[in-house]
Design an enzyme around this catalytic site. Sequence first.
Site, PDB file in Angstrom:
ATOM      1  N   ASP A 408       5.192  -1.583  -4.344  1.00 22.60           N
ATOM      2  CA  ASP A 408       4.014  -1.384  -3.497  1.00 22.60           C
ATOM      3  C   ASP A 408       3.919  -2.560  -2.526  1.00 22.60           C
ATOM      4  O   ASP A 408       4.600  -3.565  -2.698  1.00 22.60           O
ATOM      5  CB  ASP A 408       2.767  -1.326  -4.412  1.00 22.60           C
ATOM      6  CG  ASP A 408       1.496  -0.970  -3.657  1.00 22.60           C
ATOM      7  OD1 ASP A 408       1.583  -0.367  -2.577  1.00 22.60           O
ATOM      8  OD2 ASP A 408       0.398  -1.295  -4.176  1.00 22.60           O
ATOM      9  N   GLU A 411       5.496  -3.346   2.905  1.00 18.56           N
ATOM     10  CA  GLU A 411       5.651  -3.179   4.374  1.00 18.56           C
ATOM     11  C   GLU A 411       6.158  -4.443   5.046  1.00 18.56           C
ATOM     12  O   GLU A 411       6.882  -4.306   6.034  1.00 18.56           O
ATOM     13  CB  GLU A 411       4.315  -2.732   4.978  1.00 18.56           C
ATOM     14  CG  GLU A 411       3.862  -1.353   4.540  1.00 18.56           C
ATOM     15  CD  GLU A 411       3.360  -1.294   3.085  1.00 18.56           C
ATOM     16  OE1 GLU A 411       2.910  -2.344   2.600  1.00 18.56           O
ATOM     17  OE2 GLU A 411       3.437  -0.234   2.481  1.00 18.56           O
ATOM     18  N   ASP A 485      -2.153   5.622   0.272  1.00 17.19           N
ATOM     19  CA  ASP A 485      -3.564   5.730  -0.108  1.00 17.19           C
ATOM     20  C   ASP A 485      -4.308   6.854   0.599  1.00 17.19           C
ATOM     21  O   ASP A 485      -5.101   6.617   1.512  1.00 17.19           O
ATOM     22  CB  ASP A 485      -4.261   4.396   0.143  1.00 17.19           C
ATOM     23  CG  ASP A 485      -3.680   3.301  -0.746  1.00 17.19           C
ATOM     24  OD1 ASP A 485      -2.958   3.636  -1.705  1.00 17.19           O
ATOM     25  OD2 ASP A 485      -3.942   2.117  -0.456  1.00 17.19           O
TER      26      ASP A 485
HETATM   27  O1  MIG Z   1      -4.379  -2.019  -1.864  1.00 12.69           O
HETATM   28  O2  MIG Z   1      -1.890  -1.863  -6.720  1.00 12.69           O
HETATM   29  O3  MIG Z   1      -1.095   2.186  -2.412  1.00 12.69           O
HETATM   30  O4  MIG Z   1      -1.298   3.045  -5.062  1.00 12.69           O
HETATM   31  O5  MIG Z   1      -2.909   1.535  -6.773  1.00 12.69           O
HETATM   32  C1  MIG Z   1      -4.208  -1.909  -3.210  1.00 12.69           C
HETATM   33  C2  MIG Z   1      -3.109  -1.324  -6.343  1.00 12.69           C
HETATM   34  C3  MIG Z   1      -2.768  -2.102  -3.616  1.00 12.69           C
HETATM   35  C4  MIG Z   1      -2.028   0.090  -3.013  1.00 12.69           C
HETATM   36  C5  MIG Z   1      -1.285   1.295  -3.480  1.00 12.69           C
HETATM   37  C6  MIG Z   1      -2.012   1.933  -4.607  1.00 12.69           C
HETATM   38  C7  MIG Z   1      -2.184   0.934  -5.738  1.00 12.69           C
HETATM   39  C8  MIG Z   1      -2.927  -0.292  -5.225  1.00 12.69           C
HETATM   40  N1  MIG Z   1      -2.209  -0.861  -4.094  1.00 12.69           N
END
Ligand code: MIG
Length: 779
Positions: A408, A411, A485
Amino acid sequence: MLQDTSFAIHPGKEKQNQKALIYQDVGKVKQYKKTGNGFLFICENAQVAILFYTNSIVRIVMNPKGEPQLDKSKVVVANPEQLLIKEQIINDTIMLKTNRIKLHVQKAPFRLKVTDRRGRNLLVEGARGMAYRENGEVAVWKEMDKDDHFYGFGEKTGHLNKRGERYEMWNTDVYAPHNPETDPLYESIPYFMTLRQGKAHGVFFDNTFRTVFDLKKSDSYYTFSAEGGQLDYYILAGPEPKAVIEQYTYLTGKMPLPPKWAIGYHQSRYSYETEKEVRQLATTFIEKDIPLDVIHLDIHYMDGYRVFTFDHDKFPNPEQLIKELHDMGIRVVPIVDPGVKKDAEYKTYQEGVLKDLFCKYIEGEIFYGDVWPGTSAFPDFTDQKVRKWWGAQHTFYTDIGIEGIWNDMNEPAVFNETKTMDVTVMHRNDGEQTTHRELHNVYGFLMGKATYEGLKEQLNGKRPFLLTRAGFAGVQRYAAVWTGDNRSFWEHLQMSLPMVMNLGLSGIPFTGPDVGGFAHDTNGELIVRWTQVGAFTPYFRNHSAIGTVYQEPWQFGGKHEEIMRKYIQMRYIWMPQIYSLFHEASTKGLPVMRPLLLEFPNDKKTYNLNDQFMIGDNVMIAPILAPSVTDRAVYMPKGEWVEIETGKTYAGEQTHLIHAELDVLPIFVKRGTAIMQTEWMSNVKKSPENMSMHVFAGALNESYRFIFYDDDGETFAYENGAYLKLELEVTCSEHGVEVTVVNEQGEYDPLYKEIKLNVIGLARNQKVKINGASRINIV
Ligand code: MIG
């Protein structure tokens, strides 16, 4: 103060902008020469290379700054084949052709027209062609036909057909709102396909800078451009939409065959916070006989958001937990973010600093950004040494039985105004240092490479699973992609269909949205309808955000729970069919979930059909995507379509009104074809003991060929022949149904010893005949 300096006579912003908008055309061809499979054109203002990869794929590279650089791709895995290129000069035009594609290069000024061998236009330059600006931007203009429809572009909001849109590629963490105009999102796939009157061609723009595709400004031309680098793009000649995807994935690679468990149902939540909670979750699934393959651990499992740690107060014995869950048929996939907490007493940070592995400015300072753990450093995945190191860190997980990872924030997302790393950060880039401005879009892709390769090395022949949020063209080689999200809105359920379909057309077959919606509170009706779609979406995970209502399949009680059980089980009943399609995806690059136009490219009614999709070439799904709705219009393409729920047959090339109560997902199978199914047993016993082939009689005198593929679903043994691959043919006639084993390959021994044939819609006087034999008997 500045008034007293030469700043006082600074030429002003407006004037500067005007100057910046001047594009320099490549100009006339001064000289050209042959170079192996290619040609080099020295033009007045730039150099252009043309390089043939196959008879159907040609690459164009324009470099404003000198000789085109041909070995700089971050993602292309193919090399030019040995080919015979015919060269011919007619007046002002140089013609270069293979037996599939013709390039017409007009010399003064350099303008390119690309046609297929029959003269059908693919790409045409007119008044404007290739050009660049003083600030480093490179751009090209192409004529747009009135019948052109556009698809691909990876992960974009909006409708299936992208004509009239403008898209940017710059990997961005967008928590909200994911509206139709929200762009860009997390993935950058600078690729598209054009469909015109049933024939398709594609363009892959291999440039990692911020790129823009403008199909909006004009109705008669479109452009694509990049903030820097070369104008380096590939033309894919098609001519069918499927051929374009095969050509694109020939260049950027195919998805490896995923483990079967990764294709099953995933349950996630931001976050399941303790061992106890996770155990209870698993037990509830077992008790309720709801299939489950994976539980995700979101950021709370870590010690203060430090990657490669567990919070031992909340997870005292992760190894034991993982073993227990494994015995229940459930795997654990933990989240791993790129940000490494700045903490002198934390091993990963220490190593990163001491071994010099973090992203830095040119002056030598580490780049720090604020993310979950607070101030954090970011590994420089553009360097092989760093990728190796990062991959090796994963023994922390694989040593305790973890086989999958969730990436996650790659980017990379940073909590600041630009949402990411400073573009002036200088990446190592395997010895060819360059800025984040150039490599931003491949940061997540390279993190995926590091992670996948590390896992593969550590798993002793087992297939790894990786899920990623960010990526670039070619990300399919390492990871499945979830679409980030979204929210618990019906509109987001609707939007997920064209988004996943366009990702599939962009070479990324293994994708899906957060089922039920991530942010906002879901409700029983929405999550039921979403779960029905999810059962047929390539990647199937229910995930929700902190602070929202819990949305596990039983949270809405009675009828809702029952329906969700039915559809999650259905996923497993359909697994043989879906797995065979994943096999096709891994060999040909074709998506599992398809827009109808992929199968019916001559049918204009399919060109922007957003709310129906195909699974493979013979199953069509028309879900209900709005509240309180139990009837909807369904367009049936050519053929006759049997509705699974009712057994009714519908005529093709017409729109029908279909009724579907909350417990029904409208699924249709094309008559004259077949599907493979097994039965749902239990969580611990997912490997099928029974296999059925359902033939839908009808469609007289047409034969249907398909491949049934199976293997152990877990290891790479299939690479050495441990698989079962049956090529089957079904022919329906007035005498009945004939099933023929056309070809059989592989040595995998499944638990089922036969395939039970079930023919649907056989008339009384019709018979079933089986031709040829396989070691798995069809009975
Ligand atoms: O902005 O790890 O898209 O699936 O649950 C929060 C917490 C960071 C973004 C991900 C989301 C995840 C969340 N992460």
